[in-house]
Design a protein around this motif. Structure first.
Motif, mmCIF file in Angstrom:
data_model
loop_
_atom_site.group_PDB
_atom_site.id
_atom_site.type_symbol
_atom_site.label_atom_id
_atom_site.label_comp_id
_atom_site.label_asym_id
_atom_site.label_seq_id
_atom_site.Cartn_x
_atom_site.Cartn_y
_atom_site.Cartn_z
ATOM 1 N N GLY A 266 -2.381 6.960 -6.507
ATOM 2 C CA GLY A 266 -1.824 8.206 -7.041
ATOM 3 C C GLY A 266 -0.308 8.106 -7.021
ATOM 4 O O GLY A 266 0.240 7.056 -6.660
ATOM 5 N N THR A 267 0.355 9.212 -7.393
ATOM 6 C CA THR A 267 1.811 9.169 -7.350
ATOM 7 C C THR A 267 2.273 9.298 -5.893
ATOM 8 O O THR A 267 1.514 9.738 -5.031
ATOM 9 C CB THR A 267 2.433 10.327 -8.163
ATOM 10 N N VAL A 268 3.525 8.931 -5.666
ATOM 11 C CA VAL A 268 4.101 9.018 -4.324
ATOM 12 C C VAL A 268 3.952 10.443 -3.781
ATOM 13 O O VAL A 268 3.569 10.645 -2.622
ATOM 14 C CB VAL A 268 5.586 8.578 -4.366
ATOM 15 N N ASP A 269 4.230 11.435 -4.631
ATOM 16 C CA ASP A 269 4.155 12.828 -4.178
ATOM 17 C C ASP A 269 2.719 13.271 -3.914
ATOM 18 O O ASP A 269 2.463 14.008 -2.955
ATOM 19 C CB ASP A 269 4.833 13.758 -5.195
ATOM 20 N N GLU A 270 1.799 12.825 -4.756
ATOM 21 C CA GLU A 270 0.380 13.169 -4.528
ATOM 22 C C GLU A 270 -0.087 12.628 -3.178
ATOM 23 O O GLU A 270 -0.802 13.308 -2.431
ATOM 24 C CB GLU A 270 -0.512 12.583 -5.635
ATOM 25 N N ILE A 271 0.323 11.421 -2.876
ATOM 26 C CA ILE A 271 -0.091 10.817 -1.603
ATOM 27 C C ILE A 271 0.563 11.549 -0.432
ATOM 28 O O ILE A 271 -0.085 11.835 0.571
ATOM 29 C CB ILE A 271 0.217 9.308 -1.608
ATOM 30 N N PHE A 272 1.849 11.904 -0.609
ATOM 31 C CA PHE A 272 2.521 12.606 0.489
ATOM 32 C C PHE A 272 1.867 13.960 0.780
ATOM 33 O O PHE A 272 1.855 14.396 1.932
ATOM 34 C CB PHE A 272 4.020 12.779 0.216
ATOM 35 N N SER B 122 0.822 -1.213 0.000
ATOM 36 C CA SER B 122 0.000 0.000 0.000
ATOM 37 C C SER B 122 0.861 1.271 0.000
ATOM 38 O O SER B 122 0.340 2.364 -0.207
ATOM 39 C CB SER B 122 -0.958 0.001 1.192
ATOM 40 N N GLY B 123 2.171 1.120 0.261
ATOM 41 C CA GLY B 123 3.074 2.272 0.206
ATOM 42 C C GLY B 123 3.537 2.775 1.563
ATOM 43 O O GLY B 123 4.051 3.897 1.665
ATOM 44 N N LYS B 124 3.423 1.942 2.584
ATOM 45 C CA LYS B 124 3.814 2.357 3.936
ATOM 46 C C LYS B 124 5.276 2.786 3.984
ATOM 47 O O LYS B 124 5.599 3.879 4.456
ATOM 48 C CB LYS B 124 3.591 1.196 4.940
ATOM 49 N N GLY B 125 6.149 1.905 3.522
ATOM 50 C CA GLY B 125 7.586 2.177 3.595
ATOM 51 C C GLY B 125 7.975 3.407 2.784
ATOM 52 O O GLY B 125 8.777 4.237 3.236
ATOM 53 N N THR B 126 7.389 3.533 1.616
ATOM 54 C CA THR B 126 7.688 4.663 0.730
ATOM 55 C C THR B 126 7.280 5.983 1.379
ATOM 56 O O THR B 126 8.042 6.954 1.374
ATOM 57 C CB THR B 126 6.922 4.481 -0.605
ATOM 58 N N GLN B 127 6.084 6.028 1.968
ATOM 59 C CA GLN B 127 5.626 7.266 2.600
ATOM 60 C C GLN B 127 6.390 7.540 3.895
ATOM 61 O O GLN B 127 6.645 8.703 4.219
ATOM 62 C CB GLN B 127 4.107 7.220 2.848
ATOM 63 N N CYS B 128 6.791 6.480 4.604
ATOM 64 C CA CYS B 128 7.602 6.685 5.813
ATOM 65 C C CYS B 128 8.895 7.409 5.476
ATOM 66 O O CYS B 128 9.324 8.306 6.218
ATOM 67 C CB CYS B 128 7.907 5.345 6.494
ATOM 68 N N ALA B 129 9.521 7.036 4.361
ATOM 69 C CA ALA B 129 10.774 7.694 3.966
ATOM 70 C C ALA B 129 10.543 9.190 3.751
ATOM 71 O O ALA B 129 11.379 10.017 4.130
ATOM 72 C CB ALA B 129 11.335 7.039 2.703
ATOM 73 N N LYS B 130 9.405 9.534 3.173
ATOM 74 C CA LYS B 130 9.079 10.951 2.945
ATOM 75 C C LYS B 130 8.832 11.689 4.282
ATOM 76 O O LYS B 130 9.227 12.836 4.447
ATOM 77 C CB LYS B 130 7.817 11.079 2.076
ATOM 78 N N ILE B 131 8.178 11.013 5.199
ATOM 79 C CA ILE B 131 7.871 11.624 6.507
ATOM 80 C C ILE B 131 9.169 11.843 7.301
ATOM 81 O O ILE B 131 9.350 12.872 7.953
ATOM 82 C CB ILE B 131 6.873 10.740 7.305
ATOM 83 N N VAL B 132 10.069 10.874 7.214
ATOM 84 C CA VAL B 132 11.374 10.992 7.880
ATOM 85 C C VAL B 132 12.095 12.244 7.374
ATOM 86 O O VAL B 132 12.602 13.057 8.160
ATOM 87 C CB VAL B 132 12.235 9.729 7.622
#
Ligand code: UP5
Ligand code: MG
Length: 190
Positions: free
Chosen positions: A172-178, A17-27
């Motif tokens: 959506g894209t990684v950035d849209e979700i972030f 679902s993108g947990k790891g990818t969004q975590c990297a952005k939050i970090v």
């Protein structure tokens, strides 16, 4: 806990679902420490620990590793880190996981993110990942989805009832979700 009370975010969502990818952005944006339960378990396998073979077969079957094992790994990781802001990624996966964390760590999450993603999209992402994970094959993915459906919803509903859940559409894209994640943390870092 010796360092006062930590700020804990649980990051939930199905496989891929993108947990790891969004975590990297939050970090990157908000200075959290990323604690991925799955990564801790995979590290435990690689280190040749006594639990390694049990963890490996559990992950291969898409099942959930005993709470005691996972909570201990998360606790060690939190205690060995000077930061007070943590993203706990991919945990708790069941009510039993949730209760074990609360009992052992003696804390509740401040924020819970739930990345809501259609199954078809999750399957596609996981099959495309290509990082050699033993559970990224169609048979194991089906089992991961089944276990998620059976055991994760009660956790999601629990935090929803407590007003802590932020449900995010994960398509959506990684950035849209972030951009949907950012407003959750932005007010906290002022
Ligand atoms: N990707 C990401 N975002 C995208 C986007 N917006 N658009 C297109 N592609 C996108 O992303 C998955 C893939 O999709 C990547 O290739 C990414 O580039 C792309 P990722 O960010 O890795 O998704 P994530 O939700 O982290 O997926 P993951 O597969 O890690 O989730 P799982 O929950 O299945 O895996 P985890 O590592 O948490 O757990 C693995 C296993 O360990 C579990 O099945 C279980 O057996 C065990 N486990 C426990 O027993 N207990 C625990 O507490 C934790 C794990
Ligand atoms: Mg992950």
């Amino acid at each position: 806990p010796s360092k006062g009370s930590p700020f804990i975010t649980f990051v939930l969502g199905g496989p891929g679902s993108g947990k790891g990818t969004q975590c990297a952005k939050i970090v990157e944006a908000f200075g959290f420490t990323h604690v991925s339960a799955g990564d801790l378990l995979r590290r435990e396998i690689a280190s040749g620990s006594a639990y390694g073979s049990v963890i490996l077969s559990t992950i291969r079957e898409g099942k959930i590793v005993p709470s005691q094992v996972t909570v201990e790994l998360i606790q060690k990781e939190m205690e060995s880190n000077d930061n007070y802001k943590f993203l706990i990624d991919g945990f708790p996966r069941s009510e039993e996981n949730r209760k074990a964390f609360e009992q052992t760590i003696g804390a509740e999450p401040d924020v819970v993110l739930f990345f809501d993603c259609p199954e078809q999209e999750m399957v596609k992402r996981v099959l495309n990942r290509n990082q050699g994970r033993v559970d990224d094959n169609i048979d194991t993915i089906k089992k991961r989805l089944e276990i998620f459906d059976e055991l994760n919803w009660p956790v999601i509903n629990y935090y929803s009832q407590r007003g802590k859940l932020h449900k995010i559409n994960a398509v959506g894209t990684v950035d849209e979700i972030f951009e949907k994640v950012r407003p959750i943390f932005a007010p906290l870092s002022k």
